[in-house]
Structure formats: structure tokens, C-alpha cells
Design an enzyme around this catalytic site. Structure first.
Site, PDB file in Angstrom:
ATOM      1  N   SER A  64      22.128  20.169  -6.364  1.00 57.40           N
ATOM      2  CA  SER A  64      21.885  21.106  -5.267  1.00 57.40           C
ATOM      3  C   SER A  64      20.863  22.167  -5.662  1.00 57.40           C
ATOM      4  O   SER A  64      20.669  22.477  -6.834  1.00 57.40           O
ATOM      5  CB  SER A  64      23.187  21.815  -4.869  1.00 57.40           C
ATOM      6  OG  SER A  64      24.140  20.895  -4.411  1.00 57.40           O
TER       7      SER A  64
HETATM    8  N1  SAH Z   1      27.383  20.000  -6.989  1.00 55.53           N
HETATM    9  C1  SAH Z   1      26.530  18.857  -7.183  1.00 55.53           C
HETATM   10  C2  SAH Z   1      26.091  18.329  -5.836  1.00 55.53           C
HETATM   11  C3  SAH Z   1      25.826  16.886  -5.869  1.00 55.53           C
HETATM   12  S1  SAH Z   1      25.410  16.187  -4.311  1.00 55.53           S
HETATM   13  C4  SAH Z   1      25.312  19.204  -8.012  1.00 55.53           C
HETATM   14  O1  SAH Z   1      24.770  20.295  -7.843  1.00 55.53           O
HETATM   15  O2  SAH Z   1      24.881  18.388  -8.805  1.00 55.53           O
HETATM   16  C5  SAH Z   1      27.002  15.823  -3.626  1.00 55.53           C
HETATM   17  C6  SAH Z   1      27.878  14.918  -4.424  1.00 55.53           C
HETATM   18  O3  SAH Z   1      29.030  14.620  -3.614  1.00 55.53           O
HETATM   19  C7  SAH Z   1      27.270  13.588  -4.789  1.00 55.53           C
HETATM   20  O4  SAH Z   1      27.331  13.406  -6.173  1.00 55.53           O
HETATM   21  C8  SAH Z   1      28.126  12.567  -4.041  1.00 55.53           C
HETATM   22  O5  SAH Z   1      28.287  11.348  -4.728  1.00 55.53           O
HETATM   23  C9  SAH Z   1      29.444  13.306  -3.899  1.00 55.53           C
HETATM   24  N2  SAH Z   1      30.301  12.815  -2.821  1.00 55.53           N
HETATM   25  C10 SAH Z   1      29.940  12.328  -1.603  1.00 55.53           C
HETATM   26  N3  SAH Z   1      31.023  11.975  -0.888  1.00 55.53           N
HETATM   27  C11 SAH Z   1      32.106  12.229  -1.675  1.00 55.53           C
HETATM   28  C12 SAH Z   1      33.526  12.051  -1.499  1.00 55.53           C
HETATM   29  N4  SAH Z   1      34.042  11.537  -0.381  1.00 55.53           N
HETATM   30  N5  SAH Z   1      34.332  12.425  -2.520  1.00 55.53           N
HETATM   31  C13 SAH Z   1      33.821  12.944  -3.669  1.00 55.53           C
HETATM   32  N6  SAH Z   1      32.504  13.131  -3.886  1.00 55.53           N
HETATM   33  C14 SAH Z   1      31.646  12.772  -2.905  1.00 55.53           C
END
Ligand code: SAH
Length: 214
Positions: A64
Site C-alpha cells: 500500500s
Molecule cells: N498491507 C499490505 C496490503 C497488501 S494489498 C501491504 O501494505 O503490503 C491487500 C492484501 O490483501 C493482498 O496481499 C491480498 O492478497 C490480501 N487479501 C485479499 N483478499 C483477502 C481475504 N479475503 N483474506 C485475506 N487477505 C486478503
């Protein structure tokens, strides 16, 4: 894995950028100034690490934007020892921010590749989450509920009921809600049955996917 003087300098610039965009919480800014974001990205992209942008990571996901991480964290109002559930571990950067703020973090990721990577990588940097899980965040994590705070870092098409019910009274849920574009939404649990809802403008996240979706 190196964190050099030049990286520290770039982080200080990044702190100024997110501050200029409105982030005030000193503890959040301090966490950004400490965490080596470049190590959460693939080595070829290190030059982009301290720009205030989201960036692709493995499994078609993103790390993010720092401003977004700061914005969500500020809304959570983390206190030391808060029990925090994070949905979407991703690169683990937001997880590290929460740990820097002395939260006990329970984080769920549905991409196995990312879960495996973060499980090995975070402790190497000295960031130890309470629990990391490979699974579906729509269900929350009833085994460890209730939580003081819950943060969702993927765009949720709707607010999953289990997340509201796994919040302590007085607890806060920060979740971006919407399909193409998401509205940053804060729920504060006022009592067993009452929730206060606040909305904070538009953001763009990768979608929160159901277990069955690719
Ligand atoms: N906080 C992270 C954001 C990653 S993007 C960072 O800054 O790196 C969002 C993440 O949510 C992705 O890795 C995706 O795989 C995960 N995600 C999507 N749907 C999900 C679900 N149902 N349960 C758990 N994680 C999920």
C-alpha cells in the site's frame, strides 16, 4: 538485507511528504521513519521504495501507499498492547507499522506465497507478529476474538459481519468499502448492538477476494 544512511534520509523525506498530506500522529510518522520499506519490495524496485506510491509485489498484489498506511493507522488510534486483527498481510509493511506501535498483531493473508514470504521475512527485521495465518479474512479470526482494533487492507465490496462481531465494545474497525473505488470507513463499536460509522474519502485498493476467487 541492508538499511543504509541514504535510506534513512529518503525515509525522512517520505515522512515530510505524508505529513504535508495531513498525517499528524507522531507515533505513526516515527514508525515510517524507522521501517526499511525498501526491504519489503523486490530488490529491483528499491528506488521506488520511498516514493509515496503503492507498488506491485508478488501474487499480483501491492504494497500500500505509505500515506494510505499512515491514514488507516492513524484512524485505528493504536495503544500499546492493543490486540489488532489485520486482513491482508501482503508485504507485511502495515504489519510492521502496527508492531512498531506496540500492538499485538494477528494478520491473515489469502495468498500462500505472500504468507510464506512474510512469515520468514518479518522476524528477520525484528518484527514479531503474535500470529500470521494463511486463510480467508472475510471470516475474521474467531479463535482470537474479540479484538481492540481491526484493519482491512484490501478493498471490501461490503463490510463482513464477522469483523463487526469480533470487535470489542469501544473497538475500532477501519475498512475501505467499495468495488472500483473505496470509501475509507471507520466503525466504532459503542455497545453490543450499536456501531458508529464515519467516512473519510476515497482510496483505491486491490480487491478483497473470496476464498473461491482467483
Ligand atoms: N498491507 C499490505 C496490503 C497488501 S494489498 C501491504 O501494505 O503490503 C491487500 C492484501 O490483501 C493482498 O496481499 C491480498 O492478497 C490480501 N487479501 C485479499 N483478499 C483477502 C481475504 N479475503 N483474506 C485475506 N487477505 C486478503
Amino acid at each position: 538485507m541492508k538499511d543504509l544512511h541514504k535510506h534513512k534520509g529518503l525515509r525522512n523525506q517520505l515522512v515530510k511528504t505524508v505529513q504535508a498530506k495531513g498525517i499528524k500522529d507522531e507515533k505513526v510518522l516515527d514508525a515510517i521513519s524507522k521501517i526499511p520499506r525498501h526491504l519489503f519490495m523486490d530488490s529491483g524496485f528499491i528506488d521506488f521504495a520511498y516514493q509515496d506510491n503503492a507498488f506491485p509485489i508478488a501474487a499480483n498484489q501491492t504494497i500500500s501507499q505509505p500515506y494510505t498506511v499512515a491514514f488507516q493507522t492513524e484512524l485505528l488510534k493504536i495503544e500499546p498492547n492493543d490486540k489488532v486483527l489485520e486482513i491482508g498481510t501482503g508485504s507485511g509493511y502495515q504489519t510492521a507499522v502496527l508492531i512498531e506501535l506496540k500492538a499485538e498483531v494477528y494478520s491473515i493473508e489469502r495468498q500462500k506465497e505472500l504468507y510464506e514470504k512474510v512469515k520468514k521475512f518479518l522476524p528477520k527485521l525484528g518484527y514479531v507478529a503474535k500470529k500470521l495465518n494463511f486463510g480467508d479474512g472475510y471470516k475474521g479470526w474467531s479463535e482470537y476474538a474479540p479484538f481492540d482494533k481491526i484493519i482491512v487492507t484490501a478493498g471490501a465490496p461490503f463490510v463482513p459481519k464477522p469483523l463487526l462481531s469480533q470487535l470489542k465494545v469501544g473497538g475500532r474497525l477501519v475498512i475501505p468499502v467499495g468495488d472500483e473505488v473505496q470509501v475509507m470507513t471507520l466503525y466504532i463499536r459503542k455497545s453490543e448492538k450499536e456501531f458508529e460509522k464515519h467516512e473519510f474519502g476515497e482510496f483505491r485498493f486491490v480487491p478483497m477476494l473470496k476464498e473461491s476467487q482467483k
